[in-house]
Design an enzyme around this catalytic site. Structure first.
Site, mmCIF file in Angstrom:
data_model
loop_
_atom_site.group_PDB
_atom_site.id
_atom_site.type_symbol
_atom_site.label_atom_id
_atom_site.label_comp_id
_atom_site.label_asym_id
_atom_site.label_seq_id
_atom_site.Cartn_x
_atom_site.Cartn_y
_atom_site.Cartn_z
ATOM 1 N N CYS A 88 0.817 -1.229 0.000
ATOM 2 C CA CYS A 88 0.000 0.000 0.000
ATOM 3 C C CYS A 88 0.843 1.269 0.000
ATOM 4 O O CYS A 88 0.331 2.353 -0.272
ATOM 5 C CB CYS A 88 -0.945 0.003 1.197
ATOM 6 S SG CYS A 88 -2.055 -1.398 1.139
ATOM 7 N N ASN A 103 -10.131 -0.734 -1.738
ATOM 8 C CA ASN A 103 -8.685 -0.574 -1.563
ATOM 9 C C ASN A 103 -7.976 -1.205 -2.763
ATOM 10 O O ASN A 103 -7.995 -2.420 -2.937
ATOM 11 C CB ASN A 103 -8.266 -1.267 -0.254
ATOM 12 C CG ASN A 103 -6.776 -1.143 0.034
ATOM 13 O OD1 ASN A 103 -6.000 -0.698 -0.811
ATOM 14 N ND2 ASN A 103 -6.374 -1.553 1.223
ATOM 15 N N HIS A 123 -3.587 7.015 1.261
ATOM 16 C CA HIS A 123 -3.917 5.676 0.776
ATOM 17 C C HIS A 123 -5.350 5.347 1.194
ATOM 18 O O HIS A 123 -5.777 5.689 2.301
ATOM 19 C CB HIS A 123 -2.928 4.667 1.365
ATOM 20 C CG HIS A 123 -3.353 3.259 1.163
ATOM 21 N ND1 HIS A 123 -3.664 2.754 -0.079
ATOM 22 C CD2 HIS A 123 -3.548 2.243 2.048
ATOM 23 C CE1 HIS A 123 -4.012 1.488 0.049
ATOM 24 N NE2 HIS A 123 -3.965 1.156 1.325
HETATM 25 O O1 UT7 Z 1 -4.083 -1.260 3.050
HETATM 26 C C1 UT7 Z 1 -3.874 -1.937 4.253
HETATM 27 C C2 UT7 Z 1 -4.848 -3.065 4.251
HETATM 28 N N1 UT7 Z 1 -5.690 -3.266 5.358
HETATM 29 C C3 UT7 Z 1 -6.198 -2.347 6.204
HETATM 30 O O2 UT7 Z 1 -5.901 -1.193 6.203
HETATM 31 C C4 UT7 Z 1 -7.192 -2.881 7.204
HETATM 32 C C5 UT7 Z 1 -7.343 -2.018 8.408
HETATM 33 N N2 UT7 Z 1 -8.418 -2.520 9.254
HETATM 34 C C6 UT7 Z 1 -9.713 -2.335 8.967
HETATM 35 O O3 UT7 Z 1 -10.018 -1.700 7.962
HETATM 36 C C7 UT7 Z 1 -10.757 -2.896 9.898
HETATM 37 O O4 UT7 Z 1 -10.112 -3.477 11.002
HETATM 38 C C8 UT7 Z 1 -11.700 -3.926 9.216
HETATM 39 C C9 UT7 Z 1 -12.619 -3.224 8.228
HETATM 40 C C10 UT7 Z 1 -10.904 -5.017 8.523
HETATM 41 C C11 UT7 Z 1 -12.588 -4.580 10.265
HETATM 42 O O5 UT7 Z 1 -13.311 -3.609 10.999
HETATM 43 P P1 UT7 Z 1 -13.350 -3.641 12.573
HETATM 44 O O6 UT7 Z 1 -14.244 -2.564 13.002
HETATM 45 O O7 UT7 Z 1 -11.928 -3.626 13.077
HETATM 46 O O8 UT7 Z 1 -14.057 -5.021 12.856
HETATM 47 P P2 UT7 Z 1 -13.529 -6.280 13.695
HETATM 48 O O9 UT7 Z 1 -12.362 -6.908 13.026
HETATM 49 O O10 UT7 Z 1 -13.401 -5.899 15.136
HETATM 50 O O11 UT7 Z 1 -14.751 -7.228 13.583
HETATM 51 C C12 UT7 Z 1 -16.006 -6.947 14.213
HETATM 52 C C13 UT7 Z 1 -16.966 -8.042 13.848
HETATM 53 C C14 UT7 Z 1 -16.378 -9.428 14.033
HETATM 54 O O12 UT7 Z 1 -17.401 -10.294 14.501
HETATM 55 P P3 UT7 Z 1 -17.485 -10.677 16.069
HETATM 56 O O13 UT7 Z 1 -16.182 -11.357 16.362
HETATM 57 O O14 UT7 Z 1 -17.643 -9.369 16.797
HETATM 58 O O15 UT7 Z 1 -18.673 -11.571 16.115
HETATM 59 C C15 UT7 Z 1 -16.005 -9.843 12.615
HETATM 60 O O16 UT7 Z 1 -16.039 -11.244 12.437
HETATM 61 O O17 UT7 Z 1 -17.296 -7.932 12.465
HETATM 62 C C16 UT7 Z 1 -17.127 -9.207 11.850
HETATM 63 N N3 UT7 Z 1 -16.810 -8.997 10.427
HETATM 64 C C17 UT7 Z 1 -17.772 -8.837 9.505
HETATM 65 N N4 UT7 Z 1 -19.122 -8.824 9.598
HETATM 66 C C18 UT7 Z 1 -19.812 -8.633 8.462
HETATM 67 C C19 UT7 Z 1 -15.602 -8.931 9.820
HETATM 68 N N5 UT7 Z 1 -15.769 -8.738 8.495
HETATM 69 C C20 UT7 Z 1 -17.109 -8.672 8.267
HETATM 70 C C21 UT7 Z 1 -17.897 -8.490 7.120
HETATM 71 N N6 UT7 Z 1 -19.246 -8.471 7.262
HETATM 72 N N7 UT7 Z 1 -17.357 -8.297 5.883
#
Ligand code: UT7
Length: 352
Positions: free
Chosen positions: A112, A309, A279
């Protein structure tokens, strides 16, 4: 002596995929994706279209704007984490597809932050007179990483079809990553100019910290013999693994830090910069960084809503859109900032 942007362009994958399509193959919702990431849709390539093809399409647009032909380009720098093949890199493949002379073609692997690293390398090549008209590409084809079984549902080639519970559970295993990424390529033509003008690339600040590389990486690879086997595929070790919260925290800490440091080195403040282009990994990351730096809304540009992204392509796509929309004009100071897998992060300053 300055490296000046003479042309920009970009191209996206053939298939527009709105969030709602993922609801058909995994447990997710349009609302979750919008709220957590800001993304509304992305584009995926047609099967058989490679990262170099996206780069070629973007390059043609940028070269036309720059008024240069294949004979004029004397160096290719290609930033991608999703090359057409393990090897060779996509830079050489693009050289042939564009009909460029047998000039050097370099691949950059900084994910990235790839575009910002590539800008620094390009600037050095131009200022040391190794190159005069350099073609810089940032392109990615992420969708082939995604192990969906029902691509026809994802791409909208069938409206509805029954999928089993097992397939849905499989899709859900990758839901945190699958909804975030898109396929696109962007290009910039840079030229060394020797006049007194203030225009061009000004400076960079880049960093790396490999100690957390496994917070965002593809586990399969040459650290294993063979580099991928059936058991690894079953464990989904051939697709990216990501600790999303860790990446999020790192981005909202390092991006403001590097921006402040680079601006301070030149005696600039936030209000000197006409446009900040970050980014595009998550709208919430960018809003947090904007807030930390106190950037007014009209001086920041986000388009993750439309493209997801696209890794090395995000910054040059946003830059191209800003230039075409007149949000950045000749003489304006721009600041690019990124962080990604590696981890690598950094910022670049440019006077358009
Ligand atoms: O370019 C660099 C590449 N990557 C990044 O920059 C990623 C940076 N991180 C993020 O963007 C965020 O951490 C995410 C968008 C990946 C996730 O968001 P979050 O608010 O940190 O969610 P989380 O990982 O804490 O997950 C919350 C819940 C979880 O369920 P439980 O454990 O609370 O039951 C996940 O399993 O959301 C669930 N979850 C989803 N639910 C519906 C994760 N992905 C999804 C989804 N749809 N696509």
């Amino acid at each position: 002596m300055r490296s000046v942007v003479k042309g920009t362009g970009f191209a996206v994958g053939e298939h527009l995929v709105p969030n709602s399509r993922f609801e058909k193959v995994m447990e997710t919702s349009d609302q979750w994706i919008r709220e957590r990431s800001g993304i509304e849709q992305r584009y995926f390539v047609a099967d058989g279209v490679a990262t170099s093809d996206l780069g070629v399409r973007a390059a043609k647009i940028a070269m036309e704007q720059a008024g240069v032909g294949p004979q004029d380009i004397d160096y290719v720098v290609f930033a991608t984490m999703t090359p057409d093949h393990f090897f060779p890199g996509s830079g050489g493949i693009l050289q042939a597809k564009l009909g460029l002379r047998n000039i050097p073609a370099l691949d950059i692997r900084q994910q990235c932050t790839g575009f910002i690293y590539a800008l620094q390398v390009s600037d050095a090549l131009l200022k040391t007179k190794v190159a005069k008209n350099l073609l810089l590409i940032g392109a990615e084809s992420h969708s082939p990483f995604m192990p969906f079984r029902s691509w026809d549902l994802v791409l909208g080639q069938v409206e509805d079809k029954e999928i089993g519970e097992e397939e849905r559970a499989f899709g859900t295993m990758i839901r945190d990553r699958a909804v975030l990424f898109g396929d696109a390529g962007a290009a910039v033509v840079l030229r060394r100019e020797d006049d007194e003008s203030e225009r061009g690339l000004i400076d960079f600040e880049l960093h790396s910290d490999g100690s957390h590389y496994n917070k965002l990486y593809v586990p399969s690879g040459m650290a294993h013999r063979p580099y991928v086997d059936e058991a690894m595929i079953k464990r989904l070790e051939h697709v990216p693994h990501m600790d999303g919260k860790f990446v999020f925290r790192m981005a909202v800490t390092k991006m403001p830090e590097v921006t402040r440091s680079l601006l301070a080195r030149h005696g600039y403040t936030i209000s000197d910069v006409k446009m900040f282009i970050f980014h595009q990994a998550n709208l919430r990351i960018n809003e947090a960084v904007q807030q930390a730096l106190g950037i007014p809304p009209e001086r920041i540009y986000n388009n993750i809503q439309r493209y997801g992204n696209t890794t090395a392509a995000t910054i040059p796509i946003a830059y191209d859109e800003c230039r075409r929309a007149g949000k950045i004009s000749s003489g304006d100071l721009c600041c690019f900032v990124g962080l990604g897998a590696g981890f690598h992060w950094g910022a670049a300053l440019l006077r358009d």
